[in-house]
Design a protein around this motif. Sequence first.
Motif, PDB file in Angstrom:
ATOM      1  N   TYR A 134      -6.738  17.104  16.622  1.00 14.99           N
ATOM      2  CA  TYR A 134      -7.798  18.166  16.087  1.00 14.99           C
ATOM      3  C   TYR A 134      -6.863  18.671  14.746  1.00 14.99           C
ATOM      4  O   TYR A 134      -7.686  18.947  13.653  1.00 14.99           O
ATOM      5  N   GLU A 135      -5.894  19.371  15.030  1.00 17.64           N
ATOM      6  CA  GLU A 135      -5.124  20.027  14.040  1.00 17.64           C
ATOM      7  C   GLU A 135      -4.800  19.154  12.858  1.00 17.64           C
ATOM      8  O   GLU A 135      -5.013  19.438  12.056  1.00 17.64           O
ATOM      9  N   GLN A 136      -4.424  17.966  13.238  1.00 16.64           N
ATOM     10  CA  GLN A 136      -3.935  17.044  12.220  1.00 16.64           C
ATOM     11  C   GLN A 136      -5.332  16.505  11.249  1.00 16.64           C
ATOM     12  O   GLN A 136      -5.230  16.438  10.136  1.00 16.64           O
ATOM     13  N   GLY A 137      -6.433  16.501  12.291  1.00 13.27           N
ATOM     14  CA  GLY A 137      -7.405  15.822  11.718  1.00 13.27           C
ATOM     15  C   GLY A 137      -8.066  16.937  10.721  1.00 13.27           C
ATOM     16  O   GLY A 137      -8.753  16.433   9.517  1.00 13.27           O
ATOM     17  N   ARG A 138      -8.012  18.048  10.930  1.00 12.02           N
ATOM     18  CA  ARG A 138      -8.593  19.137   9.963  1.00 12.02           C
ATOM     19  C   ARG A 138      -7.918  19.160   8.634  1.00 12.02           C
ATOM     20  O   ARG A 138      -8.383  19.279   7.537  1.00 12.02           O
ATOM     21  N   ALA A 143       0.768  -1.178   0.000  1.00  7.71           N
ATOM     22  CA  ALA A 143       0.026   0.027  -0.076  1.00  7.71           C
ATOM     23  C   ALA A 143       0.916   1.415   0.085  1.00  7.71           C
ATOM     24  O   ALA A 143       2.310   1.280   0.365  1.00  7.71           O
ATOM     25  N   VAL A 144       0.261   2.380  -0.488  1.00  9.05           N
ATOM     26  CA  VAL A 144       0.975   3.590  -0.537  1.00  9.05           C
ATOM     27  C   VAL A 144       1.116   3.750   1.100  1.00  9.05           C
ATOM     28  O   VAL A 144       0.497   3.669   2.011  1.00  9.05           O
ATOM     29  N   VAL A 145       2.609   4.373   1.275  1.00 10.74           N
ATOM     30  CA  VAL A 145       2.808   4.881   2.618  1.00 10.74           C
ATOM     31  C   VAL A 145       2.733   6.430   2.709  1.00 10.74           C
ATOM     32  O   VAL A 145       3.562   7.209   2.117  1.00 10.74           O
ATOM     33  N   PRO A 146       1.571   6.911   3.398  1.00  8.03           N
ATOM     34  CA  PRO A 146       1.523   8.466   3.484  1.00  8.03           C
ATOM     35  C   PRO A 146       2.436   9.230   4.438  1.00  8.03           C
ATOM     36  O   PRO A 146       3.191   8.402   5.248  1.00  8.03           O
ATOM     37  N   PRO A 147       2.758  10.412   4.127  1.00  9.17           N
ATOM     38  CA  PRO A 147       3.677  11.150   5.100  1.00  9.17           C
ATOM     39  C   PRO A 147       3.167  10.792   6.519  1.00  9.17           C
ATOM     40  O   PRO A 147       1.681  10.882   6.990  1.00  9.17           O
ATOM     41  N   VAL A 148       4.309  10.939   7.687  1.00  3.62           N
ATOM     42  CA  VAL A 148       3.644  10.801   9.016  1.00  3.62           C
ATOM     43  C   VAL A 148       3.490  12.354   9.415  1.00  3.62           C
ATOM     44  O   VAL A 148       4.437  13.048   9.202  1.00  3.62           O
ATOM     45  N   THR A 149       2.509  12.566  10.281  1.00  2.00           N
ATOM     46  CA  THR A 149       2.192  13.724  10.941  1.00  2.00           C
ATOM     47  C   THR A 149       2.376  13.503  12.278  1.00  2.00           C
ATOM     48  O   THR A 149       1.410  12.763  12.975  1.00  2.00           O
ATOM     49  N   ALA A 150       3.147  14.170  13.060  1.00  2.00           N
ATOM     50  CA  ALA A 150       3.645  14.097  14.563  1.00  2.00           C
ATOM     51  C   ALA A 150       3.245  15.080  15.013  1.00  2.00           C
ATOM     52  O   ALA A 150       3.178  16.218  14.758  1.00  2.00           O
ATOM     53  N   GLY A 151       2.911  15.028  16.633  1.00  2.00           N
ATOM     54  CA  GLY A 151       2.426  16.130  17.449  1.00  2.00           C
ATOM     55  C   GLY A 151       2.647  15.605  18.871  1.00  2.00           C
ATOM     56  O   GLY A 151       3.524  14.882  18.954  1.00  2.00           O
ATOM     57  N   TRP A 152       1.847  16.049  19.621  1.00  3.36           N
ATOM     58  CA  TRP A 152       1.721  15.662  20.964  1.00  3.36           C
ATOM     59  C   TRP A 152       0.544  14.788  21.339  1.00  3.36           C
ATOM     60  O   TRP A 152       0.040  14.088  20.339  1.00  3.36           O
ATOM     61  N   TRP A 153       0.529  14.344  22.707  1.00  8.82           N
ATOM     62  CA  TRP A 153      -0.232  12.873  22.749  1.00  8.82           C
ATOM     63  C   TRP A 153      -1.818  13.518  23.252  1.00  8.82           C
ATOM     64  O   TRP A 153      -2.185  12.768  23.964  1.00  8.82           O
TER      65      TRP A 153
END
Length: 330
Positions: A221-225, A205-215
């Motif tokens: 919410y930020e990445q979900g938007r 499968a295609v491997v999308p870029p990782v989006t990292a943040g805090w726990w």
Amino acid sequence: MRDVAKLAGVSHQTVSRVINEHPNVRAETRERVLAAMRSLNYRRNLAARTLATRESHTLGIVGFETTLFGPESMLYGIESAARAAGYLVSVATVRELSHRPVLEAVDRLVQHGVDGIIAIAPKPAVTTALTHAPGGMACVAVGGDGGQPGFPTVRVDNAAGARLATRHLLDLGHPTVHHVAGPLDWPEAQARVDGWRDTLYAAGAVVPPVTAGWWDAAAGYEQGRRLAEDPSVTAVFCANDRIALGVLRAMHESGRCVPDDVSVVGFDDMPDSGYFLPPLTTIHQDFAELGRRALALLLRNLGLPDGDAPEDVVVAPRLIPRISAVPPRR
């Protein structure tokens, strides 16, 4: 003890055997002694016992100041296991997960005469500090990635949990899975990234870029938007349930329905995750088992007969399927 012995009509040696739970005491004699202790409001002198045995029957726990579900649950699991085994617990918390504060916490616990130390160790600096514990103090690390060879460690297989989550979404028919990661300087977050990525590679499968943040939910919410703006996103694996909560909110506000438009899977199995809207499919971590295994490993390193565990204990997670993840709409 002499007063108890006189009231119960036994020797003070028998009272001592009852207090120390020696097996060679008849049941009726034991009950008579316990009744005398209750009648006299007798409590054994723990300080005197420590002087006599050179054991405090107290375990130290190194934690850190946080409201994160995982570390808090680890602390509770360790404390519960210690209490069930008849140990008192002394907790020293640190504000920063670095070498010096952890070593200072260890020193405080050693000064209080603990028999051994269990430390919640999500970062390598904690385990490294434990290797410098004074006086040959027996120590066990809980969490992290077991990256200190030969050091007693108990941890959840985070990569395996990520594989379970990603495989579940792929098996439902999603072409790929996006990942909202935790902070990548935490080995647990990195292991979840590795498990997610390896599963996608293995499936072709295609491997999308990782989006990292805090726990936290704010990071989710930020990445979900951002993910909600991409109509090709149909499946999201989140590094923990709080991140997933933020993603659910972002998807709802964007008009994308979970699970009809986007499936979401979390990690932790927080007690509230079954009450999210919709109830969250997630990966369960058995924190009570982590506590039991950590205690068994520490007892082994204290040379006690109740301790029977390998040096590196890995606890398997499991998938909890709920209705936040379904096959994609065709």
